[in-house]
Design a protein around this motif. Structure first.
Motif, mmCIF file in Angstrom:
data_model
loop_
_atom_site.group_PDB
_atom_site.id
_atom_site.type_symbol
_atom_site.label_atom_id
_atom_site.label_comp_id
_atom_site.label_asym_id
_atom_site.label_seq_id
_atom_site.Cartn_x
_atom_site.Cartn_y
_atom_site.Cartn_z
ATOM 1 N N THR A 297 1.234 2.720 -0.788
ATOM 2 C CA THR A 297 2.098 1.869 0.045
ATOM 3 C C THR A 297 1.265 0.892 0.856
ATOM 4 O O THR A 297 1.598 -0.306 0.944
ATOM 5 C CB THR A 297 2.945 2.729 0.994
ATOM 6 N N GLU A 298 0.165 1.373 1.430
ATOM 7 C CA GLU A 298 -0.716 0.495 2.210
ATOM 8 C C GLU A 298 -1.361 -0.558 1.327
ATOM 9 O O GLU A 298 -1.519 -1.725 1.732
ATOM 10 C CB GLU A 298 -1.781 1.332 2.909
ATOM 11 N N ILE A 299 -1.722 -0.179 0.110
ATOM 12 C CA ILE A 299 -2.319 -1.138 -0.820
ATOM 13 C C ILE A 299 -1.308 -2.196 -1.225
ATOM 14 O O ILE A 299 -1.624 -3.390 -1.314
ATOM 15 C CB ILE A 299 -2.877 -0.400 -2.056
ATOM 16 N N ALA A 300 -0.066 -1.778 -1.441
ATOM 17 C CA ALA A 300 0.993 -2.731 -1.786
ATOM 18 C C ALA A 300 1.132 -3.785 -0.698
ATOM 19 O O ALA A 300 1.191 -4.994 -0.978
ATOM 20 C CB ALA A 300 2.313 -1.992 -1.995
ATOM 21 N N LEU A 301 1.159 -3.352 0.547
ATOM 22 C CA LEU A 301 1.286 -4.283 1.666
ATOM 23 C C LEU A 301 0.053 -5.176 1.783
ATOM 24 O O LEU A 301 0.163 -6.375 2.075
ATOM 25 C CB LEU A 301 1.502 -3.513 2.969
ATOM 26 N N ALA A 302 -1.132 -4.605 1.542
ATOM 27 C CA ALA A 302 -2.371 -5.373 1.640
ATOM 28 C C ALA A 302 -2.475 -6.441 0.562
ATOM 29 O O ALA A 302 -3.249 -7.394 0.703
ATOM 30 C CB ALA A 302 -3.573 -4.440 1.552
ATOM 31 N N CYS A 303 -1.699 -6.285 -0.490
ATOM 32 C CA CYS A 303 -1.725 -7.248 -1.593
ATOM 33 C C CYS A 303 -0.488 -8.140 -1.618
ATOM 34 O O CYS A 303 -0.222 -8.831 -2.608
ATOM 35 C CB CYS A 303 -1.874 -6.519 -2.923
ATOM 36 N N GLY A 304 0.272 -8.095 -0.528
ATOM 37 C CA GLY A 304 1.385 -9.034 -0.381
ATOM 38 C C GLY A 304 2.696 -8.627 -0.993
ATOM 39 O O GLY A 304 3.559 -9.487 -1.230
ATOM 40 N N PHE A 305 2.895 -7.330 -1.250
ATOM 41 C CA PHE A 305 4.154 -6.851 -1.821
ATOM 42 C C PHE A 305 4.987 -6.185 -0.730
ATOM 43 O O PHE A 305 4.475 -5.371 0.044
ATOM 44 C CB PHE A 305 3.898 -5.875 -2.959
#
Length: 332
Positions: A297-305
């Motif tokens: 989830t954190e990676i998704a947010l960090a990549c603009g999703f």
């Protein structure tokens, strides 16, 4: 061969006998290439000068040989508690540095700092120093592949793209062959520049790179592109991964129309601007999944999703497996 006064300071701390000792704390899966890239130029410099200017030693948390990322281990390593206070200590790490940085290691590093040692890091060794809170207020560098995850984990630290960085008594290096550039810098600093040139000849290399050189080739060199508008667009995309810019925003910043921007991308890159932007974001996510402890989830947010579900669908379409499957594979 003359050598400059070894009592001068500014980079490394000299021993009482006039020799600079570099100590390397090896963490499991460390980069052996980085270690050899530092020690070999120093060994050659000693031979050229005709005296011992530099020496080195390898340390480990338990005194046992440490297996590098290539599956090999050096025979000798000194227990950190059996070693007198290292004056110039470099943490050498590579894969999964957070996993291998123990509380014992953190406590030992903090004790070194209290004794005013030069403390550095090679490749992903910055993780250990950051965990010990020894990088606050310093500018550092580390391997480009680990930089995205490191910045997500420690967003308050000042991270550069340089080959190596010297900031006070902190010396950090991106690893790989950049470690040779750092070693050659030490050689040139403490010996004649002629010595560094002769070491380069022995290593069959054309010369040293400047410490501020970028680790990765520019978009222009990597893609063999020279159109200023496309290059600027790619730089804007690369700098705005977490909060992606809309195509219209990029076009406005370039003072061209959306249609012209799309035509330029199709002409030079054979894809639309949005497709290329998505590729950059997916590559960023790939690195974070490999090298960070961030949740999906954190990676998704960090990549603009905006949602994990959207990210997961895009990732699977791009790489042929889900983010969860890839992470499990990497941790196997």
């Amino acid at each position: 061969m003359n050598v400059l006064s070894l009592s001068q300071r500014g980079l490394l701390i000299v021993d009482d006998d006039g020799v600079f000792t570099l100590s390397f704390l090896l963490l499991p899966e460390y980069s052996m290439m980085s270690l050899l890239s530092i020690t070999e130029p120093l060994r050659i410099a000693n031979r050229i000068v005709g005296k011992e200017v530099f020496r080195w030693q390898c340390l480990s948390e338990n005194g046992k040989p440490v297996t590098a990322s290539n599956g090999m281990a050096l025979e000798q390593s000194i227990h950190i508690d059996a070693c007198s206070t290292p004056k110039n200590l470099f943490v050498n790490a590579s894969f999964r540095p957070e996993k291998y940085t123990s509380d014992v290691c953190v406590k030992w590093l903090r004790n070194l700092d209290r004794k005013s040692s030069v403390i550095g890091a090679i490749d992903t060794g910055c993780y250990a120093l950051a965990k010990a809170k020894l990088l606050d207020g310093y500018k550092v560098t580390l391997h480009w592949e680990a930089k995205p995850a490191f910045q997500e984990r420690y967003p308050y630290l000042n991270v550069s793209d340089e080959l190596f960085k010297i900031d006070g008594n902190r010396i950090t290096c991106a690893g790989g062959t950049a470690a040779s550039d750092m070693a050659l810098y030490f050689i040139e600093y403490y010996c004649q520049s002629e010595v560094a040139d002769l070491v380069c000849e022995q290593l069959i290399t054309n010369g040293t790179r400047h410490h501020a050189d970028r680790q990765r080739p520019s978009f222009s060199k990597k893609l063999n592109l020279h159109h200023p508008k496309i290059l600027k667009a790619l730089e804007l995309m690369d700098a705005n991964i977490e909060t992606p810019l809309a195509t219209v925003q990029i076009a406005n910043l370039l003072s061209i129309s959306i249609r012209q921007l799309e035509r330029l991308f199709l002409q030079h890159l054979k894809v639309s601007p949005s497709a290329y932007y998505l590729r950059l974001r997916m590559e960023h996510a790939h690195y974070l999944l490999s090298d960070s402890g961030l949740s999906i989830t954190e990676i998704a947010l960090a990549c603009g999703f905006c949602s994990t579900a959207h990210f997961s669908r895009r990732y699977r379409a791009f790489y042929g497996k889900t983010a969860t499957q890839y992470r499990l594979l990497m941790r196997a």
